[in-house]
Design a protein around this motif. Structure first.
Motif, short mmCIF file in Angstrom:
data_model
loop_
_atom_site.label_atom_id
_atom_site.label_comp_id
_atom_site.label_asym_id
_atom_site.label_seq_id
_atom_site.Cartn_x
_atom_site.Cartn_y
_atom_site.Cartn_z
N SER A 1 0.87 -1.16 -0.08
CA SER A 1 0.05 -0.04 0.05
C SER A 1 0.95 1.10 -0.16
CB SER A 1 -0.96 -0.04 1.16
OG SER A 1 -0.06 0.23 2.29
N LYS A 2 2.02 1.19 0.53
CA LYS A 2 2.78 2.58 0.67
C LYS A 2 3.36 2.99 -0.69
CE LYS A 2 4.58 1.21 5.25
NZ LYS A 2 5.83 0.68 6.20
N ILE A 3 3.54 1.87 -1.52
CA ILE A 3 3.86 2.17 -3.10
C ILE A 3 2.79 3.09 -3.75
CG2 ILE A 3 4.54 1.18 -5.27
CD1 ILE A 3 5.55 -1.40 -3.82
N PHE A 4 1.68 2.71 -3.24
CA PHE A 4 0.48 3.51 -3.96
C PHE A 4 -0.02 4.66 -2.92
CE2 PHE A 4 0.61 -0.56 -5.77
CZ PHE A 4 0.41 -0.31 -6.95
N GLY A 5 0.76 5.25 -2.04
CA GLY A 5 0.45 6.32 -1.40
C GLY A 5 -0.64 6.04 -0.20
N TYR B 1 -4.93 1.15 0.34
CA TYR B 1 -5.10 -0.55 0.73
C TYR B 1 -5.83 -1.02 -0.45
CZ TYR B 1 -2.90 0.61 5.13
OH TYR B 1 -2.02 0.85 6.25
N GLY B 2 -6.56 -0.37 -0.92
CA GLY B 2 -7.55 -0.99 -2.17
C GLY B 2 -6.76 -1.55 -3.44
N MET B 3 -5.78 -0.69 -3.55
CA MET B 3 -4.79 -0.89 -4.96
C MET B 3 -3.88 -1.89 -4.25
SD MET B 3 -5.31 0.92 -7.53
CE MET B 3 -3.80 0.29 -8.39
N SER B 4 -3.58 -2.06 -3.10
CA SER B 4 -2.41 -2.89 -2.54
C SER B 4 -3.37 -4.29 -2.64
CB SER B 4 -2.36 -2.57 -1.13
OG SER B 4 -1.37 -3.78 -0.62
N ILE B 5 -4.51 -4.44 -2.39
CA ILE B 5 -5.14 -5.64 -2.39
C ILE B 5 -5.51 -6.19 -3.82
CG2 ILE B 5 -7.52 -6.62 -2.24
CD1 ILE B 5 -7.85 -5.13 0.38
N ILE B 6 -5.65 -5.21 -4.76
CA ILE B 6 -5.52 -5.62 -6.34
C ILE B 6 -4.24 -6.26 -6.75
CG2 ILE B 6 -5.71 -4.61 -8.65
CD1 ILE B 6 -7.83 -2.80 -7.41
#
Length: 261
Positions: free
Chosen positions: A53-57, A60-65
Motif C-alpha cells: 500500500s505504501k507504493i500507492f500512497g 489499501y484497495g490498490m494494494s489488495i488488487i
C-alpha cells in the motif's frame, strides 16, 4: 471430477462464512501474535498488504488488487496444470462412457473391473483426476487468511476505496454483482471447449448458475475487500483460461496442418 471440484469450492466458501464468526477476528493481528495460523498465514498477508500500500500512497484497495495478482501469478503453474487436467478429463469422456456401458452391472466384481479399467485409461492418457483439486486446497487458507488480515488490521478494515469501505459490505452491491458476473464468465470460459456429456455435463451446467449466485450472496454479506479479491481473481482467471485455450488451439491447428502436408 470437475463436479467434485465445484463441490470443494462450495465447501471452501461455506467455511469462509463460518469462520467469519470466529472470535479471533476481533483480535488485532500484529508481529507479536502467536500461533501457526497467525504467524504464517494472517500476519504475513497483513504485512504484505500494508507494505504494498505504501507504493500507492497508502491505498489499501490498490494494494489488495496487486497482492491478489501476485497470489494468482504464484499459483499460475498449478492453475494451468488444473486447466490442462480438466481438458484431458474432458477428452477421455467418450472412452469413459464406453467403459461404463461395458461394465454397467453394479455387482462388486464388475465395479472393481470398471475401476481398474478407468485407472488404466488415466495412465494411458497421463491424466491425474486429483490434480484439478489441488489449487482449491491451496486457495482455501489464502481466502480465509485474507478475511482475517482485513478484519484484524484496523488500517485495512477502516480504509475507504472507491465508493466502499474495505472492511464492510458494499453499500450499493455493485462489487458483489460484478463478482457474481465474473464468476459466471470465468466458469463459462472454462467450459467453452468442454466435451462432457450425460449427468456430469448437467451437473456442470447447474453449477454454472449456482456458483455465481453463491458468490453474490456471500459477497453481499462479507467485507468489500473479499469481493474485490474475487473480482480481480476471476478476471485474471478469465484471461488466463483464454490464453491457455488459445495456445492449445494453435498447437492443434499446427499439428493438423503438418499432418495434412
Amino acid at each position: 471430477m470437475k463436479t467434485k471440484k465445484y463441490q470443494l469450492l462450495v465447501t471452501v466458501l461455506l467455511l469462509v462464512v463460518v469462520l467469519a464468526g470466529c472470535s479471533q477476528t476481533n483480535q488485532p493481528i500484529t508481529s507479536e501474535s502467536t500461533g501457526i495460523w497467525n504467524e504464517y498465514f494472517v500476519y504475513p498477508l497483513s504485512w504484505l498488504i500494508t507494505a504494498v500500500s505504501k507504493i500507492f500512497g497508502g491505498s489499501y484497495g490498490m494494494s489488495i488488487i496487486v497482492v491478489t495478482l501476485l497470489i494468482r501469478l504464484a499459483l499460475l503453474p498449478l492453475m494451468i496444470k488444473q486447466i490442462k487436467s480438466t481438458k484431458a478429463m474432458q477428452s477421455i469422456q467418450p472412452e469413459m462412457a464406453k467403459l461404463k456401458e461395458k461394465y454397467s452391472s453394479k455387482d462388486q466384481k464388475t465395479v472393481q473391473k470398471l475401476n481398474e479399467e478407468t485407472m488404466k485409461l488415466y495412465q494411458q492418457y497421463g491424466v491425474n483426476p486429483l490434480s484439478g483439486c489441488l489449487p482449491i486446497f491451496i486457495q482455501m487458507p489464502i481466502l480465509i487468511a485474507f478475511y482475517h488480515a482485513i478484519m484484524r488490521t484496523m488500517e485495512i478494515k477502516a480504509h475507504d476505496f472507491l465508493w466502499f469501505q474495505l472492511g464492510h459490505p458494499d453499500p450499493i452491491y455493485a462489487l458483489p454483482i460484478i463478482a457474481g458476473i465474473t464468476t459466471f464468465i470465468q466458469q463459462k470460459v472454462s467450459m467453452s471447449t468442454g466435451s462432457m456429456t450425460g449427468p456430469a455435463a448437467q451437473q456442470m451446467k447447474i453449477m454454472l448458475y449456482v456458483m455465481p449466485i453463491m458468490i453474490l450472496i456471500f459477497a453481499v454479506r462479507l467485507p468489500s475487500a473479499l469481493a474485490l479479491y474475487w473480482v480481480v481473481g476471476n478476471t485474471f482467471m478469465i484471461l488466463q483460461t483464454l490464453f491457455v485455450n488459445r495456445g492449445n488451439t494453435t498447437v492443434k491447428n499446427k499439428n493438423v496442418g503438418g499432418a495434412s502436408k
